[in-house]
Scaffold this motif. Structure first.
Motif, PDB file in Angstrom:
ATOM      1  N   ALA A   1       0.822  -1.214   0.000  1.00  0.00           N
ATOM      2  CA  ALA A   1       0.000   0.000   0.000  1.00  0.00           C
ATOM      3  C   ALA A   1       0.854   1.261   0.000  1.00  0.00           C
ATOM      4  N   TYR A   2       0.426   2.243  -0.768  1.00  0.00           N
ATOM      5  CA  TYR A   2       0.994   3.601  -0.802  1.00  0.00           C
ATOM      6  C   TYR A   2       2.448   3.635  -1.287  1.00  0.00           C
ATOM      7  N   THR A   3       2.880   2.596  -1.933  1.00  0.00           N
ATOM      8  CA  THR A   3       4.225   2.586  -2.506  1.00  0.00           C
ATOM      9  C   THR A   3       4.209   3.271  -3.868  1.00  0.00           C
TER      10      THR A   3
ATOM     11  N   GLY B   1       7.290  -3.742   0.195  1.00  0.00           N
ATOM     12  CA  GLY B   1       6.338  -3.451   1.251  1.00  0.00           C
ATOM     13  C   GLY B   1       5.628  -2.124   1.069  1.00  0.00           C
ATOM     14  N   PRO B   2       4.795  -1.742   2.018  1.00  0.00           N
ATOM     15  CA  PRO B   2       4.055  -0.485   1.930  1.00  0.00           C
ATOM     16  C   PRO B   2       4.946   0.731   2.167  1.00  0.00           C
ATOM     17  N   HIS B   3       4.499   1.866   1.641  1.00  0.00           N
ATOM     18  CA  HIS B   3       5.155   3.155   1.887  1.00  0.00           C
ATOM     19  C   HIS B   3       6.617   3.168   1.441  1.00  0.00           C
TER      20      HIS B   3
ATOM     21  N   ARG C   1      13.330  -8.781  -0.996  1.00  0.00           N
ATOM     22  CA  ARG C   1      12.276  -8.366  -0.065  1.00  0.00           C
ATOM     23  C   ARG C   1      12.621  -6.978   0.468  1.00  0.00           C
ATOM     24  N   PHE C   2      11.763  -6.010   0.167  1.00  0.00           N
ATOM     25  CA  PHE C   2      11.920  -4.649   0.663  1.00  0.00           C
ATOM     26  C   PHE C   2      10.824  -4.387   1.695  1.00  0.00           C
ATOM     27  N   PHE C   3      11.241  -4.113   2.906  1.00  0.00           N
ATOM     28  CA  PHE C   3      10.273  -3.814   3.957  1.00  0.00           C
ATOM     29  C   PHE C   3       9.804  -2.358   3.842  1.00  0.00           C
TER      30      PHE C   3
END
Length: 263
Positions: free
Chosen positions: A24-26, A41-43, A57-59
């Motif tokens: 979300a919101y990326t 991941g988000p943001h 994997r990007f947090f």
């Protein structure tokens, strides 16, 4: 099917494999390429001319591929290239390169990059490295393979860190770190061979024994650097040549060092 959250914004020019997941919101920019199995991941913001490989994997809250922090940067289309199977935790910043150097910041494969790490322009990070929380690279730093760097460590520009080195917590790295060594402190000092790391990577007792001799010649013999290099060369064939490749690694590193090694 590509799993992109409805609040994410992916530029139509971006090239994402059909298996990529985006939270979300990326935001993902027009010059971004992301390979199969990668999860974002988000943001997060992924921008610039950024190429990302498979199964990364990007947090959340990462800044990937942003303009570098070099005041000379004038918007040139330099790059960030990331390999496969890397883990990048929260609040990490990975910048693109500069035309004053190689024009590319490079991250290899299978690296474990913990929260709040910063990789500045034109850094080259090899494979299988562990960067603990808050490790900060200035520009033009080169890191080999299987290196472990303790949390809150700062690394000055243009430093080289050799394969299998270990840098302790909150170190100040202002000199090159030779392969296989454990270093820490401010000022930085070499403490011992990274024996635990080498054993975990299945180095034989014979190889470790020769590397210990290399350490003694560099740091405990009283030799000048040139004398130590000659003495290390003389270790070839020891233990049936089991560590001759490791001797090559060390001598090549020492010959290439232009900033001086930690001593």
């Amino acid at each position: 099917m590509m799993a992109i959250h409805p609040t994410a914004i992916v530029d139509p020019g971006a090239q994402l494999d059909s298996s990529v997941e985006v939270g979300a919101y990326t935001l993902i920019g027009p010059h971004v390429t992301i390979g199969a199995g990668t999860k974002v991941g988000p943001h997060c913001v992924i921008e610039g001319h950024t190429s990302i490989g498979r199964d990364n994997r990007f947090f959340q809250f990462g800044s990937i591929g942003a303009a570098n922090q070099d005041k000379k940067y004038a918007g040139e289309p330099t790059r960030l290239v990331i390999g496969d199977r890397n883990t990048v935790r929260e609040f990490c910043t990975l910048n693109i390169g500069t035309v004053q150097d190689r024009g590319e910041t490079t991250v290899g494969d299978d690296n474990w990059i913990m929260a709040y790490c910063h990789l500045a322009h034109d850094c080259v990070i090899g494979n299988q490295n562990v960067l603990a929380n808050g490790v900060t690279f200035a520009g033009h730093v080169t890191v080999g393979d299987w290196v472990t760097i303790g949390g809150l460590t700062g690394i000055l520009q243009r430093m080289h860190i050799g394969d299998h080195a270990m840098i302790g917590f909150q170190a100040h790295v202002a000199q090159d770190v030779p392969p296989f060594m454990t270093v820490d402190g401010n000022p930085l000092a070499a403490r011992a061979v990274n024996v635990v790391g080498l054993k975990r990577r299945d180095f034989s007792a014979e190889r470790v024994g020769v590397i210990r001799q290399v350490y003694k010649l560099l740091y405990r013999s009283g030799h000048t650097l040139d004398e130590a290099r000659a003495a290390i060369e003389g270790l070839r064939g020891t233990e049936g040549g089991a560590a001759d490749g490791d001797i090559d690694t060390m001598l090549t590193f020492l010959a290439a060092s232009t900033r001086g090694i930690v001593r």
